[in-house]
Write an enzyme that holds these catalytic residues in place. Structure first.
Site, PDB file in Angstrom:
ATOM      1  N   LYS A 189       0.861  -1.182   0.000  1.00 45.41           N
ATOM      2  CA  LYS A 189       0.000   0.000   0.000  1.00 45.41           C
ATOM      3  C   LYS A 189       0.895   1.230   0.000  1.00 45.41           C
ATOM      4  CE  LYS A 189      -1.515   2.880   2.627  1.00 45.41           C
ATOM      5  NZ  LYS A 189      -1.447   4.045   1.688  1.00 45.41           N
ATOM      6  N   GLU A 265       9.244   1.183  11.067  1.00 42.72           N
ATOM      7  CA  GLU A 265      10.240   2.228  10.814  1.00 42.72           C
ATOM      8  C   GLU A 265       9.517   3.556  10.977  1.00 42.72           C
ATOM      9  OE1 GLU A 265      13.376   1.794  10.277  1.00 42.72           O
ATOM     10  OE2 GLU A 265      13.518  -0.319   9.742  1.00 42.72           O
ATOM     11  N   CYS A 299      13.314  10.736   7.657  1.00 40.41           N
ATOM     12  CA  CYS A 299      13.217  10.298   9.054  1.00 40.41           C
ATOM     13  C   CYS A 299      14.569  10.415   9.744  1.00 40.41           C
ATOM     14  CB  CYS A 299      12.704   8.874   9.113  1.00 40.41           C
ATOM     15  SG  CYS A 299      13.634   7.802   8.022  1.00 40.41           S
ATOM     16  N   GLU A 396       9.317  16.393  15.217  1.00 36.76           N
ATOM     17  CA  GLU A 396      10.024  16.119  13.962  1.00 36.76           C
ATOM     18  C   GLU A 396       9.646  17.240  12.984  1.00 36.76           C
ATOM     19  OE1 GLU A 396       8.692  12.494  12.074  1.00 36.76           O
ATOM     20  OE2 GLU A 396      10.700  12.075  11.319  1.00 36.76           O
TER      21      GLU A 396
HETATM   22  P1  NAP Z   1       2.098   8.534   7.685  1.00 38.83           P
HETATM   23  O1  NAP Z   1       1.047   9.560   7.631  1.00 38.83           O
HETATM   24  O2  NAP Z   1       2.239   7.730   8.899  1.00 38.83           O
HETATM   25  O3  NAP Z   1       1.861   7.607   6.406  1.00 38.83           O
HETATM   26  C1  NAP Z   1       2.690   6.517   6.099  1.00 38.83           C
HETATM   27  C2  NAP Z   1       1.864   5.480   5.359  1.00 38.83           C
HETATM   28  O4  NAP Z   1       0.835   4.991   6.221  1.00 38.83           O
HETATM   29  C3  NAP Z   1       1.151   6.011   4.133  1.00 38.83           C
HETATM   30  O5  NAP Z   1       1.073   4.993   3.179  1.00 38.83           O
HETATM   31  C4  NAP Z   1      -0.209   6.343   4.680  1.00 38.83           C
HETATM   32  O6  NAP Z   1      -1.233   6.399   3.719  1.00 38.83           O
HETATM   33  C5  NAP Z   1      -0.425   5.198   5.623  1.00 38.83           C
HETATM   34  N1  NAP Z   1      -1.408   5.463   6.648  1.00 38.83           N
HETATM   35  C6  NAP Z   1      -1.727   6.666   7.202  1.00 38.83           C
HETATM   36  N2  NAP Z   1      -2.659   6.484   8.158  1.00 38.83           N
HETATM   37  C7  NAP Z   1      -2.944   5.147   8.192  1.00 38.83           C
HETATM   38  C8  NAP Z   1      -3.826   4.339   8.961  1.00 38.83           C
HETATM   39  N3  NAP Z   1      -4.607   4.866   9.895  1.00 38.83           N
HETATM   40  N4  NAP Z   1      -3.853   3.013   8.722  1.00 38.83           N
HETATM   41  C9  NAP Z   1      -3.066   2.466   7.799  1.00 38.83           C
HETATM   42  N5  NAP Z   1      -2.199   3.178   7.027  1.00 38.83           N
HETATM   43  C10 NAP Z   1      -2.145   4.508   7.226  1.00 38.83           C
HETATM   44  O7  NAP Z   1       3.511   9.147   7.450  1.00 38.83           O
HETATM   45  P2  NAP Z   1       3.884  10.261   6.421  1.00 38.83           P
HETATM   46  O8  NAP Z   1       3.530  11.579   6.987  1.00 38.83           O
HETATM   47  O9  NAP Z   1       3.332   9.943   5.100  1.00 38.83           O
HETATM   48  O10 NAP Z   1       5.460  10.031   6.358  1.00 38.83           O
HETATM   49  C11 NAP Z   1       6.340  10.710   7.171  1.00 38.83           C
HETATM   50  C12 NAP Z   1       6.711   9.916   8.412  1.00 38.83           C
HETATM   51  O11 NAP Z   1       7.373   8.719   8.054  1.00 38.83           O
HETATM   52  C13 NAP Z   1       7.690  10.664   9.269  1.00 38.83           C
HETATM   53  O12 NAP Z   1       7.365  10.547  10.632  1.00 38.83           O
HETATM   54  C14 NAP Z   1       9.000   9.959   8.988  1.00 38.83           C
HETATM   55  O13 NAP Z   1       9.951  10.095   9.999  1.00 38.83           O
HETATM   56  C15 NAP Z   1       8.566   8.570   8.791  1.00 38.83           C
HETATM   57  N6  NAP Z   1       9.569   7.811   8.049  1.00 38.83           N
HETATM   58  C16 NAP Z   1      10.290   6.863   8.723  1.00 38.83           C
HETATM   59  C17 NAP Z   1      11.274   6.150   8.073  1.00 38.83           C
HETATM   60  C18 NAP Z   1      12.070   5.119   8.798  1.00 38.83           C
HETATM   61  O14 NAP Z   1      12.639   4.269   8.144  1.00 38.83           O
HETATM   62  N7  NAP Z   1      12.133   5.119  10.117  1.00 38.83           N
HETATM   63  C19 NAP Z   1      11.519   6.381   6.723  1.00 38.83           C
HETATM   64  C20 NAP Z   1      10.773   7.351   6.062  1.00 38.83           C
HETATM   65  C21 NAP Z   1       9.786   8.050   6.751  1.00 38.83           C
HETATM   66  P3  NAP Z   1      -1.747   7.835   3.187  1.00 38.83           P
HETATM   67  O15 NAP Z   1      -0.760   8.245   2.190  1.00 38.83           O
HETATM   68  O16 NAP Z   1      -3.075   7.520   2.617  1.00 38.83           O
HETATM   69  O17 NAP Z   1      -1.811   8.766   4.361  1.00 38.83           O
END
Ligand code: NAP
Ligand code: MG
Length: 497
Positions: A189, A265, A299, A396
């Site tokens: 997804k 992650e 991240c 963050e």
């Molecule tokens: P996010 O809102 O958590 O979204 C990540 C993924 O989860 C997207 O595919 C999103 O879909 C999906 N998602 C959102 N809400 C969900 C739910 N309730 N149930 C199931 N899936 C759901 O994160 P983001 O804002 O896109 O990305 C930034 C974050 O990712 C930051 O905190 C960053 O630090 C972290 N990150 C971590 C790493 C690591 O390896 N540690 C690497 C890269 C990024 P939608 O697109 O539809 O919202």
């Protein structure tokens, strides 16, 4: 801001060559009910195309396909799985220009950064093509000398892989690579804002001859509703998620239902420590990499610059001078260093953090103002005298803003570095080897950059501790997330007759 644009026909051709349907059981199809959602260019705010909007029923079809394909895929030879991953790696390298342009259009980063991500993403497929043939077990004589202990490792089973928008390909390949290498089938997804890169990658897998059902892709505009039935379906055995800590926490809770194997992650709040004995030129260059890579939307991005008091003024001034030279604009345009942030709320949030810190007495050296015009741009910003209470350092940032605070000695540095619930990356600049190793041991983080501003490497274990999650991607550890360990107790051997 740069205004020249790349030939719009190249952009149009690249977008129209990208699949926009769901990939389920080896077939491209529309969503049930025919719904679609738009994918926008964050540098203009205008729609690029529309993508099929998977329903929970489509996702269940995808899981059914992954489940049906599971035993066949797991029984292919490790060498066959290895060579398939290797061929997609090579195709990605051949297609780097087209993949990079597509990524820049949907995500915003500069073409140079997109090319670097395509190569980095491809490397995970090469690395795990090499790991696919190195899954082994062990045989031991029991301590009492009687029985024999046989340990083997087997694929976990069908996996759900959820990826974020900031690295649309690399966050996918570092899950898909080890999953497929281990013999698992997957449902991916991708993030709503960047589904095109993942769909294009899926097309490369189908063209390479991946059996149907092994890789399924279901973009959606309602991820929570789509994911819920999968997490409560007994056919799913594993969840790997990259994204924010809040969503990760909710998914960990939901994964309890079927007692899933889980890898998380999550977000970070990386400290970037510069000691007075450090090579300041190297520290400034490292700070640029750790802060401005991906327009600060990583991240692993340095989130707090902790500088030893005697060099703090000089570091801030030099970093500000360098930040002021970066050109922001459409990522596809020549000469552009930094593209836009992903959307308007992201940009407005970053600006609000800066405004709050400013109101609390912080001093902006460069940046700090939203440029006029379309697109969600934010300038590289250096800000010091930041209060330790400021959200700018406790949250963050996910944007190109470098808040600088001062420390007095090693103990103070370590205390400040660890004053966060996160624990993903940390960076340390010093010439003192003992101090460097003390900090590597003392910092609460999964990864430490020592005199360098990047930590990511496909051959190394990537991941965090505390609220940054658990599990590792890349390195020898990466494939372990997709393997179960089985043990057979073997009766004592009979003496020779
Ligand atoms: P996010 O809102 O958590 O979204 C990540 C993924 O989860 C997207 O595919 C999103 O879909 C999906 N998602 C959102 N809400 C969900 C739910 N309730 N149930 C199931 N899936 C759901 O994160 P983001 O804002 O896109 O990305 C930034 C974050 O990712 C930051 O905190 C960053 O630090 C972290 N990150 C971590 C790493 C690591 O390896 N540690 C690497 C890269 C990024 P939608 O697109 O539809 O919202
Ligand atoms: Mg999101």
């Amino acid at each position: 801001m740069t205004t020249t644009t790349l030939s719009s026909s190249a952009e149009t051709a690249t977008v129209s060559a990208a699949p926009t349907q769901l990939l389920i059981n080896g077939s491209w199809r529309g969503a049930a009910g025919g719904r679609t959602f738009p994918v926008d260019d964050p540098s203009t705010g205008t729609p690029l195309t529309k993508v099929a909007d998977a329903t929970p029923g489509d996702a269940t079809d995808a899981l059914a396909a992954a489940h049906a394909a599971q035993s066949g895929w797991a029984s292919t030879s490790p060498r066959a799985r290895s060579e398939l991953l290797r061929s997609v790696y090579e195709q990605m390298i051949d297609d780097v220009e087209q993949l990079a342009l597509l990524m820049t259009l949907e995500m915003g980063k500069s073409l140079a950064e997109s090319r670097a991500e395509v190569r980095y993403a491809a490397e995970f497929l090469r690395w795990f093509s090499e790991e696919a043939v190195r899954v082994d077990g062990r045989y031991a004589v029991a301590p009492d000398g009687d029985g024999r202990l046989l340990t083997l490792r087997q694929h976990v089973g069908p996996c759900l892989l959820i990826t974020p928008w900031n690295f649309p390909l690399a966050m996918g390949t570092r899950k898909i690579g080890p999953a497929l290498a281990a013999g698992c089938t997957v449902v991916v997804k991708p993030a709503q804002q960047t589904p095109l890169s993942m769909l294009k990658l899926a097309e490369l897998f189908t063209q390479a001859g991946l059996p149907r059902g092994v890789l399924n892709v279901v973009p959606t505009s309602h991820s929570s509703a789509l994911v819920a039935p999968l997490l409560s379906d007994a056919r799913l055995r594993k969840l790997s998620f990259t994204g924010s800590t809040d969503v990760g926490r909710a998914l960990i809770a939901a994964s309890a239902d079927q007692v899933l194997r889980v890898s998380m992650e999550l977000g970070g709040n990386a400290p970037f420590l510069v000691f007075a004995d450090a090579d300041l030129d190297a520290a400034v260059e490292g700070a640029i990499a750790a802060k401005l890579r991906n327009i600060g939307q990583a991240c692993t991005a340095a989130n707090r610059f902790l500088i030893e008091q005697p060099v703090a003024e000089e570091f801030a001034a030099r970093l500000a001078d360098r930040f002021a030279t970066f050109r922001i604009g459409r990522g596809v345009d020549p000469g552009v260093d930094l593209g836009p942030l992903i959307d308007a709320p992201a940009r407005d949030r970053v600006h609000a953090l800066v405004q709050e810190a400013r109101a609390d007495g912080a001093r902006v050296h460069t940046g700090g103002e939203i440029p006029s015009g379309p697109g969600h741009f934010y300038p590289p910003t250096v800000i010091d005298d930041v209060s330790p209470r400021a959200r700018l350092v406790s949250e963050e940032i996910f944007g190109p803003v470098a808040p600088i605070t001062v420390f007095q000695d090693d103990t103070d540095a370590l205390t400040q570095a660890n004053a966060t619930a996160h624990g993903l990356a940390a960076y340390v600049y010093t010439r003192d080897l003992s101090r460097a190793l003390r900090l590597v041991e003392g910092i609460d983080a999964g990864m430490v950059g020592l005199n360098q501003g990047t930590v990511s490497n496909p051959a190394a274990p990537f991941g965090g501790i505390k609220h940054s999650g658990f599990g590792r991607e890349g390195g020898h550890e990466g494939i372990d997330e997709y393997l179960e360990t089985k043990f057979a107790a073997i009766a004592p051997l009979r003496p020779p007759i």
